[in-house]
Design a protein around this motif. Structure first.
Motif, PDB file in Angstrom:
ATOM      1  N   SER A  21       0.835  -1.203   0.000  1.00 45.48           N
ATOM      2  CA  SER A  21       0.000   0.000   0.000  1.00 45.48           C
ATOM      3  C   SER A  21       0.872   1.256   0.000  1.00 45.48           C
ATOM      4  CB  SER A  21      -0.944   0.004   1.202  1.00 45.48           C
ATOM      5  OG  SER A  21      -0.222   0.138   2.412  1.00 45.48           O
ATOM      6  N   LEU A  22       1.967   1.249   0.776  1.00 48.32           N
ATOM      7  CA  LEU A  22       2.883   2.392   0.785  1.00 48.32           C
ATOM      8  C   LEU A  22       3.560   2.548  -0.577  1.00 48.32           C
ATOM      9  CD1 LEU A  22       4.561   2.006   4.291  1.00 48.32           C
ATOM     10  CD2 LEU A  22       3.020   3.838   3.563  1.00 48.32           C
ATOM     11  N   TRP A  23       3.938   1.412  -1.147  1.00 48.73           N
ATOM     12  CA  TRP A  23       4.613   1.436  -2.446  1.00 48.73           C
ATOM     13  C   TRP A  23       3.701   2.034  -3.515  1.00 48.73           C
ATOM     14  CZ3 TRP A  23       9.134   1.218  -4.687  1.00 48.73           C
ATOM     15  CH2 TRP A  23       9.229   0.898  -6.044  1.00 48.73           C
ATOM     16  N   PHE A  24       2.484   1.529  -3.607  1.00 50.54           N
ATOM     17  CA  PHE A  24       1.554   2.012  -4.632  1.00 50.54           C
ATOM     18  C   PHE A  24       1.168   3.472  -4.399  1.00 50.54           C
ATOM     19  CE2 PHE A  24       0.411  -2.630  -5.146  1.00 50.54           C
ATOM     20  CZ  PHE A  24       1.106  -2.760  -6.335  1.00 50.54           C
ATOM     21  N   ARG A  28       1.802   6.331  -7.200  1.00 53.46           N
ATOM     22  CA  ARG A  28       0.723   7.204  -7.694  1.00 53.46           C
ATOM     23  C   ARG A  28       1.097   8.678  -7.535  1.00 53.46           C
ATOM     24  NH1 ARG A  28      -2.706   3.288  -5.331  1.00 53.46           N
ATOM     25  NH2 ARG A  28      -2.874   4.527  -3.422  1.00 53.46           N
ATOM     26  N   ARG A  29       1.702   9.016  -6.380  1.00 53.94           N
ATOM     27  CA  ARG A  29       2.078  10.413  -6.138  1.00 53.94           C
ATOM     28  C   ARG A  29       3.153  10.876  -7.117  1.00 53.94           C
ATOM     29  NH1 ARG A  29       4.692  11.910  -0.571  1.00 53.94           N
ATOM     30  NH2 ARG A  29       6.570  12.178  -1.771  1.00 53.94           N
ATOM     31  N   VAL A  30       4.146  10.025  -7.346  1.00 56.94           N
ATOM     32  CA  VAL A  30       5.226  10.393  -8.274  1.00 56.94           C
ATOM     33  C   VAL A  30       4.673  10.580  -9.680  1.00 56.94           C
ATOM     34  CG1 VAL A  30       7.322   9.561  -9.412  1.00 56.94           C
ATOM     35  CG2 VAL A  30       7.071   9.325  -6.934  1.00 56.94           C
ATOM     36  N   SER A  32       1.598  11.337 -10.584  1.00 60.89           N
ATOM     37  CA  SER A  32       0.720  12.505 -10.691  1.00 60.89           C
ATOM     38  C   SER A  32       1.495  13.815 -10.620  1.00 60.89           C
ATOM     39  CB  SER A  32      -0.355  12.469  -9.596  1.00 60.89           C
ATOM     40  OG  SER A  32       0.241  12.599  -8.324  1.00 60.89           O
ATOM     41  N   GLU A  33       2.561  13.858  -9.802  1.00 59.68           N
ATOM     42  CA  GLU A  33       3.304  15.107  -9.621  1.00 59.68           C
ATOM     43  C   GLU A  33       4.453  15.278 -10.611  1.00 59.68           C
ATOM     44  OE1 GLU A  33       4.592  15.312  -5.572  1.00 59.68           O
ATOM     45  OE2 GLU A  33       2.549  15.249  -4.748  1.00 59.68           O
ATOM     46  N   ARG A  34       5.062  14.176 -11.050  1.00 62.40           N
ATOM     47  CA  ARG A  34       6.254  14.276 -11.895  1.00 62.40           C
ATOM     48  C   ARG A  34       6.203  13.317 -13.085  1.00 62.40           C
ATOM     49  NH1 ARG A  34      10.289  17.137  -9.501  1.00 62.40           N
ATOM     50  NH2 ARG A  34      10.079  17.591  -7.285  1.00 62.40           N
ATOM     51  N   GLY A  35       4.986  12.999 -13.521  1.00 58.28           N
ATOM     52  CA  GLY A  35       4.809  12.022 -14.587  1.00 58.28           C
ATOM     53  C   GLY A  35       5.626  12.282 -15.838  1.00 58.28           C
ATOM     54  N   GLU A  36       5.635  13.552 -16.286  1.00 59.71           N
ATOM     55  CA  GLU A  36       6.334  13.878 -17.533  1.00 59.71           C
ATOM     56  C   GLU A  36       7.844  13.684 -17.405  1.00 59.71           C
ATOM     57  OE1 GLU A  36       5.280  17.747 -18.848  1.00 59.71           O
ATOM     58  OE2 GLU A  36       3.148  17.297 -19.086  1.00 59.71           O
ATOM     59  N   GLU A  37       8.370  13.882 -16.190  1.00 57.61           N
ATOM     60  CA  GLU A  37       9.815  13.754 -15.993  1.00 57.61           C
ATOM     61  C   GLU A  37      10.289  12.309 -16.107  1.00 57.61           C
ATOM     62  OE1 GLU A  37      11.338  15.866 -12.550  1.00 57.61           O
ATOM     63  OE2 GLU A  37       9.531  17.094 -12.543  1.00 57.61           O
ATOM     64  N   LEU A  38       9.353  11.357 -15.943  1.00 57.18           N
ATOM     65  CA  LEU A  38       9.732   9.946 -16.007  1.00 57.18           C
ATOM     66  C   LEU A  38      10.195   9.540 -17.403  1.00 57.18           C
ATOM     67  CD1 LEU A  38       6.861   8.368 -13.874  1.00 57.18           C
ATOM     68  CD2 LEU A  38       9.191   8.904 -13.159  1.00 57.18           C
ATOM     69  N   PHE A  39       9.852  10.317 -18.404  1.00 58.60           N
ATOM     70  CA  PHE A  39      10.214   9.974 -19.778  1.00 58.60           C
ATOM     71  C   PHE A  39      11.458  10.717 -20.260  1.00 58.60           C
ATOM     72  CE2 PHE A  39       5.677   9.151 -19.334  1.00 58.60           C
ATOM     73  CZ  PHE A  39       5.610   7.855 -19.814  1.00 58.60           C
ATOM     74  N   ILE A  40      12.056  11.480 -19.372  1.00 57.48           N
ATOM     75  CA  ILE A  40      13.293  12.196 -19.712  1.00 57.48           C
ATOM     76  C   ILE A  40      14.491  11.325 -19.348  1.00 57.48           C
ATOM     77  CG2 ILE A  40      14.697  14.250 -19.272  1.00 57.48           C
ATOM     78  CD1 ILE A  40      12.102  15.705 -18.497  1.00 57.48           C
ATOM     79  N   LYS A  41      15.397  11.151 -20.290  1.00 54.11           N
ATOM     80  CA  LYS A  41      16.565  10.314 -20.028  1.00 54.11           C
ATOM     81  C   LYS A  41      17.421  10.951 -18.934  1.00 54.11           C
ATOM     82  CE  LYS A  41      20.530   8.075 -22.173  1.00 54.11           C
ATOM     83  NZ  LYS A  41      21.304   7.833 -23.400  1.00 54.11           N
TER      84      LYS A  41
END
Length: 204
Positions: A21-24, A28-30, A32-41
């Motif tokens: 539950s803590l992991w999920f 979810r927070r990451v 929602s808050e930084r979704g676009e940054e996940l696709f930056i190398k």
């Protein structure tokens, strides 16, 4: 990095559910808050946010002052050994504990570096072997040497630093298992005892 000597602990269902539950929730927070940054190398040394977080963690929990700009993120211990060889040189001879975690020797040999096994005694590398053997870089696991399970005392750690000072060389401190110390203040890592910036600290 693999930790072959640790047996898997049994986790109670309630504990497992709490971890998930803590992991999920965090995921979810990451997203929602930084979704676009996940696709930056990520840059070659690792994301600045992560390097800053590691620097803060080391200071708060280990009393280590580590400049985020000098932190390199890898995918595990083996890759960090490879990076160390690239930084320090394939033409060097690496002194390693004997016996030691087999992947240390495998990575250094695979990178084309020389290996010098250093006999391990009751408290660490034997003093006469340390100072009489011919090698360029010292690789040690002072917190928890595998497979011996020995924690190197502070006096032996100062011996390692003395070797580095006398040889104007570097020590790779593999702080394996240090997150699992008994409550209380663990023995200071070589990195914190070092006054000459000659220790490269590795941890997973």
């Amino acid at each position: 990095a693999p930790i072959p000597h640790l047996k898997e602990d049994r986790i109670l269902p309630a504990e497992r559910d709490l971890e998930y539950s803590l992991w999920f929730k965090t995921i979810r927070r990451v997203i929602s808050e930084r979704g676009e940054e996940l696709f930056i190398k990520a840059p070659s040394k690792g994301c600045p946010i992560l390097r800053n977080a590691i620097s803060d963690y080391l200071y708060r929990y280990r009393g280590m002052s580590a400049d985020p700009n000098r932190i390199i993120i890898g995918s595990g211990a083996e890759q960090l050994y490879e990076i160390a060889v690239k930084l320090l040189g394939r033409d060097k001879i690496y002194g390693i504990e004997d016996p030691s975690y087999s992947q240390i020797k495998a990575v250094y040999s695979g990178m084309g570096a020389g290996i010098c096994p250093l006999k391990f005694g009751e408290d660490g590398i034997e003093t006469d072997i340390l100072f009489s053997s011919r090698f360029d870089i010292l690789h040690v696991t002072p917190f928890h040497s595998y497979p011996s399970g020995i924690t190197t005392p502070i006096s032996k750690r100062y011996e390692y630093l003395k070797w580095a000072r006398q040889n104007n060389s570097y020590i790779i401190e593999d702080d394996f298992d240090s997150e699992f110390f008994i409550p209380g203040h663990p023995i200071e890592p070589l990195y914190s005892l070092d006054k000459r910036n000659c220790v490269i600290y590795v941890n997973t």
